[in-house]
Design an enzyme around this catalytic site. Structure first.
Site, PDB file in Angstrom:
ATOM      1  N   GLY A   1     -13.777 -10.781 -14.538  1.00 59.52           N
ATOM      2  CA  GLY A   1     -15.081 -10.936 -13.904  1.00 59.52           C
ATOM      3  C   GLY A   1     -16.055 -11.712 -14.766  1.00 59.52           C
ATOM      4  O   GLY A   1     -15.656 -12.539 -15.601  1.00 59.52           O
ATOM      5  N   ASP A   2     -17.352 -11.425 -14.602  1.00 57.77           N
ATOM      6  CA  ASP A   2     -18.368 -12.235 -15.267  1.00 57.77           C
ATOM      7  C   ASP A   2     -18.282 -12.146 -16.786  1.00 57.77           C
ATOM      8  O   ASP A   2     -18.423 -13.152 -17.487  1.00 57.77           O
ATOM      9  CB  ASP A   2     -19.764 -11.834 -14.772  1.00 57.77           C
ATOM     10  CG  ASP A   2     -20.105 -10.380 -15.098  1.00 57.77           C
ATOM     11  OD1 ASP A   2     -19.492  -9.492 -14.476  1.00 57.77           O
ATOM     12  OD2 ASP A   2     -20.953 -10.134 -15.966  1.00 57.77           O
TER      13      ASP A   2
ATOM     14  N   ASP B   1     -16.789  -6.107  -7.400  1.00 58.66           N
ATOM     15  CA  ASP B   1     -18.224  -6.228  -7.123  1.00 58.66           C
ATOM     16  C   ASP B   1     -18.580  -7.479  -6.324  1.00 58.66           C
ATOM     17  O   ASP B   1     -19.672  -7.563  -5.766  1.00 58.66           O
ATOM     18  CB  ASP B   1     -19.014  -6.242  -8.433  1.00 58.66           C
ATOM     19  CG  ASP B   1     -18.743  -5.023  -9.291  1.00 58.66           C
ATOM     20  OD1 ASP B   1     -18.369  -3.978  -8.733  1.00 58.66           O
ATOM     21  OD2 ASP B   1     -18.881  -5.123 -10.521  1.00 58.66           O
TER      22      ASP B   1
ATOM     23  N   ARG C   1     -22.423  -2.500  -9.385  1.00 55.27           N
ATOM     24  CA  ARG C   1     -23.401  -2.849 -10.406  1.00 55.27           C
ATOM     25  C   ARG C   1     -24.666  -3.431  -9.761  1.00 55.27           C
ATOM     26  O   ARG C   1     -25.207  -2.830  -8.848  1.00 55.27           O
ATOM     27  CB  ARG C   1     -22.795  -3.783 -11.451  1.00 55.27           C
ATOM     28  CG  ARG C   1     -21.639  -3.123 -12.226  1.00 55.27           C
ATOM     29  CD  ARG C   1     -21.235  -3.875 -13.450  1.00 55.27           C
ATOM     30  NE  ARG C   1     -22.320  -3.908 -14.430  1.00 55.27           N
ATOM     31  CZ  ARG C   1     -22.627  -2.908 -15.272  1.00 55.27           C
ATOM     32  NH1 ARG C   1     -21.927  -1.792 -15.241  1.00 55.27           N
ATOM     33  NH2 ARG C   1     -23.622  -3.034 -16.132  1.00 55.27           N
TER      34      ARG C   1
ATOM     35  N   GLU D   1     -24.407   1.874  -6.745  1.00 52.52           N
ATOM     36  CA  GLU D   1     -24.680   2.508  -8.032  1.00 52.52           C
ATOM     37  C   GLU D   1     -25.864   1.867  -8.764  1.00 52.52           C
ATOM     38  O   GLU D   1     -26.529   2.517  -9.567  1.00 52.52           O
ATOM     39  CB  GLU D   1     -23.443   2.443  -8.923  1.00 52.52           C
ATOM     40  CG  GLU D   1     -23.002   1.019  -9.273  1.00 52.52           C
ATOM     41  CD  GLU D   1     -21.727   0.975 -10.099  1.00 52.52           C
ATOM     42  OE1 GLU D   1     -21.235   2.049 -10.485  1.00 52.52           O
ATOM     43  OE2 GLU D   1     -21.228  -0.147 -10.365  1.00 52.52           O
TER      44      GLU D   1
ATOM     45  N   HIS E   1     -14.113   5.337  -9.691  1.00 51.60           N
ATOM     46  CA  HIS E   1     -12.971   4.478  -9.968  1.00 51.60           C
ATOM     47  C   HIS E   1     -11.885   4.546  -8.898  1.00 51.60           C
ATOM     48  O   HIS E   1     -10.917   3.773  -8.970  1.00 51.60           O
ATOM     49  CB  HIS E   1     -12.394   4.813 -11.340  1.00 51.60           C
ATOM     50  CG  HIS E   1     -13.285   4.371 -12.458  1.00 51.60           C
ATOM     51  ND1 HIS E   1     -14.387   5.089 -12.851  1.00 51.60           N
ATOM     52  CD2 HIS E   1     -13.266   3.259 -13.234  1.00 51.60           C
ATOM     53  CE1 HIS E   1     -15.000   4.458 -13.837  1.00 51.60           C
ATOM     54  NE2 HIS E   1     -14.341   3.345 -14.090  1.00 51.60           N
ATOM     55  N   ILE E   2     -12.040   5.418  -7.923  1.00 50.24           N
ATOM     56  CA  ILE E   2     -11.114   5.391  -6.783  1.00 50.24           C
ATOM     57  C   ILE E   2     -11.127   4.012  -6.127  1.00 50.24           C
ATOM     58  O   ILE E   2     -10.105   3.526  -5.643  1.00 50.24           O
ATOM     59  CB  ILE E   2     -11.506   6.479  -5.760  1.00 50.24           C
ATOM     60  CG1 ILE E   2     -11.210   7.869  -6.338  1.00 50.24           C
ATOM     61  CG2 ILE E   2     -10.754   6.301  -4.440  1.00 50.24           C
ATOM     62  CD1 ILE E   2     -11.702   9.004  -5.490  1.00 50.24           C
TER      63      ILE E   2
END
Length: 367
Positions: free
Chosen positions: A118-119, A143, A187, A238, A289-290
């Site tokens: 990712g980033d 995300d 995020r 979240e 985390h599912i």
């Protein structure tokens, strides 16, 4: 001697990583002068002494496209620019080992790297490219927050998992006449929350891009109560936060952990609703985390496979400093620097947000 391409997976795991690895190996097997080497746990494997490297051939990657996680392992700690070391005084610090990495790449005869992540991982890719490393990026994150690509693989699977959870919560909310708050990942980006709310028929969707006014949510709850429904389903990201508030976070006391841990958005909303006088029973569910685990959906398997094939072909064409992307239903390339220039956030004026509002979903905003 064959050319060697190093493949690694960094950051949080997600469904589809193994499909990318498999596609890279299968495409490379058509070239007689190339072999694919995997580094365990992102860059940490190659930086260890001795390096932890795995020869990736057709036998090793057979059938892995249906498996979640990554056969190479992954981490968001350590790496070439944040390698943890313990001082003689017993204090943990991080050091820059990027020059060591360059020496190891030369010693191991590695002429190219494909960095799947990712980033944060692609920021490492760009920084290494600036140091002269032949590197290519593959965008991975549930995300969906990387710029310059319509989708990252893993996102669609995460949405399906979250939507399945919401479907189940809807029935129990109706049975008990309760407010159900489902907290999903993402995020600073609200993509998972938005897609899940629309697909699952939530009444309220709360995303980081639209700070929420709790009074607007209470108004929606009262409307549902007056109409005889008596239950409300809320999806909250979240990273969501109230007007004049801040994101709920918790400290992760792990050496080399590079990101602030977001946690508590659902519980905060529940507390604030009770404090404001809402008498309806409230329950929270945090998927956590599912959303990262399990078998990738068909879309993600296909997208990841396309990304893997394209990434190796970019190696052959020496398109270093570029990232694979999915744009306008086609597989393209974009500069990594462009992809990490800013986050891909939900456009609050988009038709998707308009669609949600048009079917009665509220975001808790002022309008």
């Amino acid at each position: 001697m064959k050319n060697r391409c190093l493949v690694l997976t960094g950051g949080g795991d997600c469904p589809g990583l193994n499909a990318v690895i498999r596609a890279i190996v299968k495409r490379a097997s058509k070239e007689d002068d190339w072999e694919i080497i995997g580094s365990t746990d992102a860059f940490n494997g190659i930086l260890k002494d001795p390096p932890e490297l795995i020869l990736l051939n057709n036998e090793r990657i057979a059938g892995i496209h249906v498996r979640g996680g990554t056969i190479l392992g992954t981490t968001n700690k350590g790496g070439p620019f944040n390698w943890p070391v313990k001082t003689p005084e017993g204090e943990w610090i991080t050091i820059d080992r990027s020059d060591d990495l360059l020496d190891i790449l030369e010693r191991e005869n590695i002429s190219a790297i494909i960095n799947i992540g990712g980033d944060g991982s692609q920021y490492i890719s760009q920084t290494l490219f600036d140091k002269g490393v032949n590197i290519i990026g593959v965008p991975k994150t549930i995300d969906n927050d990387l710029m310059s690509t319509d989708y990252t693989f893993g996102f669609q699977t995460a949405v399906e998992i979250a939507t399945d959870a919401l479907d189940k919560l809807v029935t129990t909310a109706e049975s008990h006449h309760r407010i159900m708050i489902l907290e999903v990942m993402g995020r600073e980006a609200g993509w998972i929350s938005l897609y899940t709310a629309i697909a699952g028929g939530a009444e309220v969707c709360i995303i980081p891009e639209i700070p929420y006014n709790i009074n607007k949510i209470i108004t929606k709850i009262k409307e549902r109560t007056r109409s005889g429904k008596g239950f409300v389903n809320i999806v909250i990201a979240e990273g969501a936060y109230p007007v004049e508030g801040k994101i709920s976070t918790s400290l992760i006391d792990e050496v080399g952990y590079m990101k602030e841990h977001m946690q508590g958005a659902a519980e905060k909303l529940a507390r604030d609703l009770r404090k404001a006088g809402v008498e309806t029973g409230i329950r929270t569910t945090i998927l956590g985390h599912i959303q990262r685990g399990g078998t990738p959906c068909v879309f993600d398997r296909i997208l990841a496979t396309q990304f893997g094939v394209k990434a190796f072909e970019m190696v052959l064409c020496k398109q270093f400093g570029q990232m694979v992307a999915f744009n306008d239903n086609d597989i393209t390339t974009v500069p990594i620097k462009e992809a990490i220039s800013k986050f891909n956030l939900v456009d609050t004026k988009s038709y998707l947000v308009h669609t949600a509002k048009s079917i009665g979903i509220i975001f808790g905003d002022q309008h």
